[in-house]
Design a protein around this motif. Structure first.
Motif, short mmCIF file in Angstrom:
data_model
loop_
_atom_site.label_atom_id
_atom_site.label_comp_id
_atom_site.label_asym_id
_atom_site.label_seq_id
_atom_site.Cartn_x
_atom_site.Cartn_y
_atom_site.Cartn_z
N MET A 1 0.84 -1.20 0.00
CA MET A 1 0.00 0.00 0.00
C MET A 1 0.88 1.25 0.00
O MET A 1 0.59 2.22 -0.70
CB MET A 1 -0.93 -0.01 1.21
CG MET A 1 -2.01 -1.07 1.13
SD MET A 1 -2.93 -1.28 2.68
CE MET A 1 -3.63 0.34 2.92
N GLU A 2 1.95 1.21 0.76
CA GLU A 2 2.89 2.32 0.80
C GLU A 2 3.54 2.54 -0.56
O GLU A 2 3.74 3.67 -1.00
CB GLU A 2 3.96 2.05 1.86
CG GLU A 2 4.92 3.18 2.09
CD GLU A 2 4.30 4.37 2.82
OE1 GLU A 2 4.94 5.42 2.85
OE2 GLU A 2 3.17 4.26 3.34
N ARG A 3 3.88 1.46 -1.27
CA ARG A 3 4.46 1.58 -2.61
C ARG A 3 3.44 2.22 -3.55
O ARG A 3 3.81 3.03 -4.39
CB ARG A 3 4.89 0.22 -3.16
CG ARG A 3 6.08 -0.43 -2.51
CD ARG A 3 7.36 0.38 -2.59
NE ARG A 3 7.48 1.21 -1.42
CZ ARG A 3 8.07 2.41 -1.35
NH1 ARG A 3 8.64 2.94 -2.37
NH2 ARG A 3 8.11 3.10 -0.24
N VAL A 4 2.17 1.81 -3.47
CA VAL A 4 1.14 2.38 -4.34
C VAL A 4 1.04 3.89 -4.10
O VAL A 4 0.91 4.67 -5.03
CB VAL A 4 -0.24 1.71 -4.09
CG1 VAL A 4 -1.35 2.46 -4.79
CG2 VAL A 4 -0.21 0.26 -4.56
N ARG A 5 1.12 4.28 -2.86
CA ARG A 5 0.96 5.69 -2.50
C ARG A 5 2.18 6.55 -2.80
O ARG A 5 2.04 7.69 -3.22
CB ARG A 5 0.63 5.81 -1.02
CG ARG A 5 -0.75 5.35 -0.66
CD ARG A 5 -1.00 5.53 0.83
NE ARG A 5 -2.40 5.34 1.13
CZ ARG A 5 -2.85 4.51 2.08
NH1 ARG A 5 -2.00 3.82 2.82
NH2 ARG A 5 -4.14 4.39 2.29
N ASP B 1 5.68 5.40 -4.14
CA ASP B 1 6.85 5.03 -4.92
C ASP B 1 7.07 6.05 -6.04
O ASP B 1 6.12 6.46 -6.70
CB ASP B 1 6.72 3.63 -5.52
CG ASP B 1 8.08 3.06 -5.88
OD1 ASP B 1 8.65 2.34 -5.05
OD2 ASP B 1 8.59 3.39 -6.98
N PRO B 2 8.32 6.46 -6.26
CA PRO B 2 8.58 7.44 -7.33
C PRO B 2 8.38 6.87 -8.74
O PRO B 2 8.21 7.63 -9.69
CB PRO B 2 10.05 7.84 -7.11
CG PRO B 2 10.63 6.79 -6.24
CD PRO B 2 9.51 6.16 -5.47
N SER B 3 8.37 5.56 -8.86
CA SER B 3 8.22 4.93 -10.18
C SER B 3 6.77 4.51 -10.42
O SER B 3 6.19 3.76 -9.64
CB SER B 3 9.11 3.68 -10.26
OG SER B 3 8.73 2.87 -11.34
N HIS B 4 6.21 4.97 -11.53
CA HIS B 4 4.83 4.56 -11.84
C HIS B 4 4.75 3.05 -12.12
O HIS B 4 3.73 2.43 -11.85
CB HIS B 4 4.27 5.38 -13.01
CG HIS B 4 4.78 4.99 -14.35
ND1 HIS B 4 5.97 5.43 -14.86
CD2 HIS B 4 4.25 4.16 -15.28
CE1 HIS B 4 6.16 4.91 -16.05
NE2 HIS B 4 5.13 4.13 -16.34
N ARG B 5 5.84 2.46 -12.62
CA ARG B 5 5.85 1.00 -12.86
C ARG B 5 5.70 0.24 -11.55
O ARG B 5 4.96 -0.74 -11.47
CB ARG B 5 7.16 0.58 -13.54
CG ARG B 5 7.28 0.97 -14.98
CD ARG B 5 8.58 0.45 -15.60
NE ARG B 5 8.65 -0.99 -15.57
CZ ARG B 5 9.65 -1.68 -14.98
NH1 ARG B 5 10.66 -1.06 -14.41
NH2 ARG B 5 9.65 -2.99 -14.99
N VAL B 6 6.42 0.68 -10.52
CA VAL B 6 6.34 0.01 -9.22
C VAL B 6 4.97 0.25 -8.59
O VAL B 6 4.37 -0.67 -8.04
CB VAL B 6 7.47 0.48 -8.29
CG1 VAL B 6 7.32 -0.12 -6.89
CG2 VAL B 6 8.83 0.12 -8.88
N ARG B 7 4.44 1.48 -8.71
CA ARG B 7 3.11 1.77 -8.16
C ARG B 7 2.06 0.90 -8.83
O ARG B 7 1.19 0.34 -8.17
CB ARG B 7 2.77 3.25 -8.32
CG ARG B 7 3.59 4.15 -7.41
CD ARG B 7 3.03 5.57 -7.29
NE ARG B 7 2.58 6.18 -8.52
CZ ARG B 7 3.36 6.85 -9.36
NH1 ARG B 7 4.66 6.98 -9.12
NH2 ARG B 7 2.85 7.39 -10.44
#
Length: 127
Positions: free
Chosen positions: A72-76, A78-84
Motif C-alpha cells: 500500500m505504501e508503494r502504491v501511494r 513510490d517514485p516509479s509509476h511502474r512500481v506503483r
C-alpha cells in the motif's frame, strides 16, 4: 548488400537493448528468488527501481499477505509509476480489503498504467 548492412545496423542496437534487459531481469531473479519474505519486504524501499519492482512480483508470487501494508505504501509513494502499478495489481491479487483506501487514492494517478491496475484491483476486491 547495402540493404542487408543497413538492416543489421538497425537491428543490432535493438538486440543489444533486449539482451541488457534480459540480463537485468535474470540478475534480479537470482537475487530475489532466494530471498525470504522479510528480505523482499525490506527491498521494497531499495533505491533501485528494478529491485523494488521485482520484490513486489516475488512477494505476490509468495502470496505474502503480511506485505499488504508495505505494498500500500508503494502504491501511494513510490517514485516509479511502474512500481506503483505493479504494487496496485499485487494488492488485487492478494485480495485484502484493507488495501481499498490506497487503491482508491491511486484512481487519481496521472499514469494510465497505475490507474488501470488500481481499477482492476478494486474490481477484484469488490467481486
Amino acid at each position: 548488400m547495402s540493404r542487408m548492412k543497413s538492416f543489421a545496423l538497425l537491428l543490432f542496437p535493438c538486440l543489444l537493448a533486449l539482451g541488457l534487459l534480459a540480463w537485468a531481469a535474470l540478475r534480479h531473479a537470482r537475487l530475489l528468488g532466494t530471498a525470504t519474505p522479510e528480505e523482499l519486504r525490506a527491498r521494497l524501499t531499495s533505491a533501485d527501481e528494478e529491485e523494488r519492482y521485482h520484490a513486489v512480483a516475488f512477494l505476490t508470487m509468495a502470496r505474502d499477505r503480511t506485505a499488504v501494508p508495505a505494498l500500500m505504501e508503494r502504491v501511494r509513494k513510490d517514485p516509479s509509476h511502474r512500481v506503483r502499478a505493479r504494487a496496485a495489481h499485487a494488492l488485487g491479487l492478494l485480495g485484502e480489503a484493507e488495501a481499498v483506501p490506497a487503491l482508491a487514492e491511486a484512481l487519481g494517478a496521472a499514469e494510465a498504467e497505475v490507474l488501470s491496475a488500481a481499477l482492476w484491483s478494486l474490481g477484484q476486491l469488490e467481486g
